[in-house]
Design an enzyme around this catalytic site. Structure first.
Site, PDB file in Angstrom:
ATOM      1  N   GLU A 265       0.815  -1.219   0.000  1.00  0.00           N
ATOM      2  CA  GLU A 265       0.000   0.000   0.000  1.00  0.00           C
ATOM      3  C   GLU A 265       0.850   1.270   0.000  1.00  0.00           C
ATOM      4  O   GLU A 265       0.521   2.231  -0.679  1.00  0.00           O
ATOM      5  CB  GLU A 265      -0.921   0.032   1.225  1.00  0.00           C
TER       6      GLU A 265
HETATM    7  C1  BLG Z   1     -10.542   0.049  -1.025  1.00  0.00           C
HETATM    8  C2  BLG Z   1     -11.241   0.019   0.321  1.00  0.00           C
HETATM    9  C3  BLG Z   1     -12.482  -0.821   0.258  1.00  0.00           C
HETATM   10  C4  BLG Z   1     -13.358  -0.352  -0.883  1.00  0.00           C
HETATM   11  C5  BLG Z   1     -12.558  -0.362  -2.168  1.00  0.00           C
HETATM   12  O1  BLG Z   1     -11.448   0.500  -2.009  1.00  0.00           O
HETATM   13  O2  BLG Z   1      -9.471   0.934  -0.971  1.00  0.00           O
HETATM   14  N1  BLG Z   1     -10.314  -0.592   1.279  1.00  0.00           N
HETATM   15  C6  BLG Z   1      -9.824   0.069   2.309  1.00  0.00           C
HETATM   16  O3  BLG Z   1     -10.127   1.194   2.585  1.00  0.00           O
HETATM   17  C7  BLG Z   1      -8.842  -0.658   3.148  1.00  0.00           C
HETATM   18  O4  BLG Z   1     -13.172  -0.687   1.469  1.00  0.00           O
HETATM   19  O5  BLG Z   1     -14.441  -1.252  -0.990  1.00  0.00           O
HETATM   20  S1  BLG Z   1     -15.959  -0.779  -0.775  1.00  0.00           S
HETATM   21  O6  BLG Z   1     -16.051  -0.137   0.516  1.00  0.00           O
HETATM   22  O7  BLG Z   1     -16.751  -1.988  -0.823  1.00  0.00           O
HETATM   23  O8  BLG Z   1     -16.262   0.134  -1.874  1.00  0.00           O
HETATM   24  C8  BLG Z   1     -13.358   0.056  -3.375  1.00  0.00           C
HETATM   25  O9  BLG Z   1     -13.783   1.347  -3.253  1.00  0.00           O
HETATM   26  C9  BLG Z   1      -7.121   0.844  -1.083  1.00  0.00           C
HETATM   27  C10 BLG Z   1      -8.400   0.603  -1.813  1.00  0.00           C
HETATM   28  C11 BLG Z   1      -8.314   1.411  -3.045  1.00  0.00           C
HETATM   29  C12 BLG Z   1      -6.867   1.371  -3.386  1.00  0.00           C
HETATM   30  N2  BLG Z   1      -6.149   1.169  -2.113  1.00  0.00           N
HETATM   31  C13 BLG Z   1      -6.689  -0.309  -0.259  1.00  0.00           C
HETATM   32  O10 BLG Z   1      -6.223  -1.355  -1.083  1.00  0.00           O
HETATM   33  C14 BLG Z   1      -6.367   2.625  -4.039  1.00  0.00           C
HETATM   34  O11 BLG Z   1      -6.018   3.574  -3.390  1.00  0.00           O
HETATM   35  N3  BLG Z   1      -6.344   2.598  -5.394  1.00  0.00           N
HETATM   36  C15 BLG Z   1      -5.937   3.731  -6.216  1.00  0.00           C
HETATM   37  C16 BLG Z   1      -4.459   3.754  -6.397  1.00  0.00           C
HETATM   38  S2  BLG Z   1      -3.976   5.122  -7.333  1.00  0.00           S
HETATM   39  O12 BLG Z   1      -4.676   6.276  -6.853  1.00  0.00           O
HETATM   40  O13 BLG Z   1      -4.303   4.852  -8.711  1.00  0.00           O
HETATM   41  O14 BLG Z   1      -2.580   5.275  -7.117  1.00  0.00           O
END
Ligand code: BLG
Length: 488
Positions: free
Chosen positions: A316
Site C-alpha cells: 500500500e
Molecule cells: C478500497 C477500500 C475498500 C473499498 C474499495 O477501495 O481501498 N479498502 C480500504 O479502505 C482498506 O473498502 O471497498 S468498498 O467499501 O466496498 O467500496 C473500493 O472502493 C485501497 C483501496 C483502493 C486502493 N487502495 C486499499 O487497497 C487505491 O487507493 N487505489 C488507487 C491507487 S492510485 O490512486 O491509482 O494510485
C-alpha cells in the site's frame, strides 16, 4: 511393469554377485532390497536438505521451500510420506546420504560437479544456475579473474564454488581465498553486504532469492558456465530410486508444475526487478522496524498473520505513513475515508491507527466471505476484497460461475477480475465498473512480500527480531546455529 522387470533383473544380478561374494567371504549378511523397494516398504521417503530460503524453511503454515515442495510431490507420487532431515554442512549432507541406513535422497540445491562424483549420483536437472562473483556496491567492480587477486574472498567449504576456485588457483597460484564450514551462502552475502569480506561466489538463484535482504550486494560477473542443480542419491545406490526421480522430474517439467514452483520461490526478482529487490531490502532494514510492534499487536488482536499485514502495508505505502493516493485514499494501510470511519480510525495518517484499522478491516472482509471459500484461497480473496471491495469481488465470482469456472478458487476468479473494467462485462454486473486489474497485482505482490517476510521471520529465527534491527539478517550470526543453512 518395465521398472519391475528392470528392478528384478538388477536384483537378480545383485543377488548373484552377492552370492559369489558371500561364498568367497563366508559372510552371512542378507542382500539389501533396491532403494525404491525399501522406500515403498518403509512408507517414507527420507530426504536430506538445508535450511535456507532456496531450499527448506518454516512459515506460518509449517514446512515450505522449493526443495521441500518438490520432494513432497515426489513422495506423493510414490505413495509415501516425506521425512525431511537437515544437514549441518555439506560434509554432513554427503555423510548422511552415504551411510548404510542413510537418507534416500539429497534435495538441497546441489550442483553436479566432478568433485562430487565419488559421493553422489545426480538426477536430471530441474534448475539451471550461473555461478556469479558478487561484490559490494560502491567498491570497484571486478570484471575478470585477475581482479580477484588481493581480495578477501570466502566460500563455503565443500561447495561447487570452492571447487571452482581451486581450479582457478591451479592456473593462478597467487589467488588467495578462504573456505569455511561454519558459514553458509546467506552469511557470505551478509559479509559482502557489510564489507566484512570483499567477494564471494554464489549461484544466480541464491542471489535472486536473497537480494531482497542485502541492498549492497551486486553481481560483478558470471564465473564460468551455467551449472545444473539436481537431486542426488548415494554413489553406490542402485538405479531404482534415481530412475523414478528422473521420470518424476521429466513429468513436472512437462506439466508446468516445476515452472509454477520456480515462479513461486524464485520469482521475487522477476516480479520486483533488481531495483525493486534492493529497495525492498533497504525498506526492510530502515522502515519496517519502526512499525513491527504495531503489526504484531494488531495482528494478534484480529487473529491474523502479522507478516501478511506487514506485506499489505508494504504494497500500500512502502511502509510510509503519510502517503495519499490519487483517489484520496491515505496512510500506511491506505484506508478510504469510509473504511477508516467504519473501523474507528480518527487519524488515517497515524501509522498505529492505520495498521490497527487495516488489520481490523482485513479480518472483517475475510469473515464476510462465503463459507465455501477455503484456505489458502480464502486469504487471497480477502486481500482482493480489501482492495476492491466485497461487492465487486462478488461480481467477479458470478462471472466465473457463468464461465463454468470455480467461483471459490482464486486462480479462476483472478482471471475474471480484469473484466470488471471492460464495458461488455461490467455492464452486466451488479456493482458495475471497477479497476479489476488492480486487485490481481495487489494479491500477487502481497504474496511475494509475504513469502520474503516469512523466511526472514521464520519461527526458528524468531530470536532475530526486527525490533532489534535484525529482521533483514535472517540466518546470519557470526557462528550460525546449525539448522540455519543455505544451499550450495
Ligand atoms: C478500497 C477500500 C475498500 C473499498 C474499495 O477501495 O481501498 N479498502 C480500504 O479502505 C482498506 O473498502 O471497498 S468498498 O467499501 O466496498 O467500496 C473500493 O472502493 C485501497 C483501496 C483502493 C486502493 N487502495 C486499499 O487497497 C487505491 O487507493 N487505489 C488507487 C491507487 S492510485 O490512486 O491509482 O494510485
Amino acid at each position: 511393469m518395465l521398472i519391475q522387470i528392470t528392478c528384478l533383473t538388477r536384483r537378480a544380478i545383485c543377488l548373484l554377485a552377492l552370492g559369489s561374494a558371500l561364498l568367497l567371504a563366508g559372510c552371512e549378511e542378507a542382500p539389501r532390497p533396491p532403494t525404491l523397494e525399501r522406500v515403498r516398504d518403509d512408507g517414507v521417503l527420507r530426504v536430506v536438505t538445508r535450511n535456507s530460503p532456496t531450499t527448506y524453511f518454516q512459515d506460518i503454515n509449517g514446512e515450505t521451500g522449493f526443495e521441500y515442495e518438490l520432494s513432497k510431490l515426489f513422495a506423493e507420487s510414490l505413495g509415501v510420506d516425506l521425512k525431511i532431515e537437515m544437514a549441518d554442512s555439506l560434509d554432513d549432507l554427503f555423510d548422511r546420504l552415504n551411510q548404510p541406513d542413510g537418507v534416500a535422497l539429497a534435495a538441497a540445491g546441489l550442483v553436479e560437479t566432478a568433485g562430487r562424483k565419488d559421493q553422489a549420483r545426480f538426477s536430471h536437472s530441474y534448475l539451471e544456475v550461473t555461478p556469479q562473483v558478487v561484490y559490494r556496491d560502491g567498491e570497484r567492480r571486478p570484471a575478470q579473474s585477475k581482479d580477484l587477486l588481493d581480495k578477501r574472498i570466502m566460500v563455503v567449504k565443500g561447495s561447487s564454488h570452492a571447487e571452482q576456485l581451486a581450479a582457478l588457483k591451479a592456473r593462478m597460484p597467487e589467488l588467495e581465498y578462504e573456505e569455511s564450514d561454519a558459514i553458509e551462502v546467506i552469511d557470505l552475502l551478509r559479509m559482502v553486504d557489510e564489507g566484512v569480506i570483499d567477494l564471494t561466489l554464489v549461484d544466480s538463484n541464491e542471489l535472486a532469492m536473497n537480494q531482497v535482504y542485502f541492498p549492497n550486494v551486486r553481481v560483478a560477473y558470471d564465473f564460468g558456465e551455467p551449472a545444473r542443480v539436481a537431486w542426488s542419491v548415494a554413489a553406490q545406490d542402485d538405479d531404482s530410486l534415481l530412475d523414478e526421480a528422473n521420470k518424476f522430474i521429466d513429468r513436472v517439467k512437462q506439466n508446468g508444475t516445476l515452472q509454477r514452483l520456480k515462479e513461486r520461490f524464485y520469482g521475487h526478482v522477476d516480479e520486483l526487478g533488481y531495483m525493486g529487490a534492493y529497495t525492498f531490502a533497504q525498506h526492510l532494514q530502515q522502515r519496517l522496524p519502526r512499525y513491527e510492534k504495531h503489526f504484531r499487536k494488531a495482528a494478534e488482536e484480529e487473529q491474523v498473520d502479522w507478516r501478511l499485514m506487514a506485506a499489505i502495508g508494504y504494497q500500500e505505502s512502502l511502509w510510509q505513513p503519510e502517503v495519499t493516493s490519487k483517489t484520496g485514499v491515505r496512510g500506511l494501510m491506505m484506508l478510504t475515508q469510509r473504511t477508516a470511519q467504519a473501523m474507528g480510525v480518527a487519524n488515517r495518517l497515524d501509522p498505529k491507527q492505520s495498521i490497527h484499522g487495516g488489520a481490523k478491516y482485513f479480518a472483517h472482509v475475510k469473515e464476510l466471505l462465503p463459507a465455501s471459500i477455503a484456505e489458502p484461497d480464502r486469504t487471497w480473496f480477502a486481500l482482493a476484497a480489501y482492495n476492491i471491495g466485497g461487492g465487486h469481488l462478488e461480481d467477479a465470482r458470478q462471472l466465473a460461475h457463468k464461465e463454468g469456472l470455480n467461483p471459490d478458487k482464486w486462480l479462476d476468479v483472478k482471471k475474471m477480475l480484469p473484466r470488471l473494467s471492460q464495458k461488455q462485462w461490467y455492464s452486466k454486473t451488479k456493482y458495475g465498473y471497477a479497476r479489476g486489474g488492480e486487485p490481481v497485482h495487489f494479491v500477487n505482490n502481497i504474496r511475494r512480500y509475504y513469502d520474503i517476510l516469512s523466511w526472514a521471520t521464520q519461527p526458528q529465527l524468531e530470536g532475530n527480531q526486527i525490533a532489534e534491527g535484525n529482521l533483514h539478517k535472517p540466518a546470519i550470526n557470526k557462528t550460525p546455529p546449525k539448522e540455519q543453512l543455505a544451499p550450495m
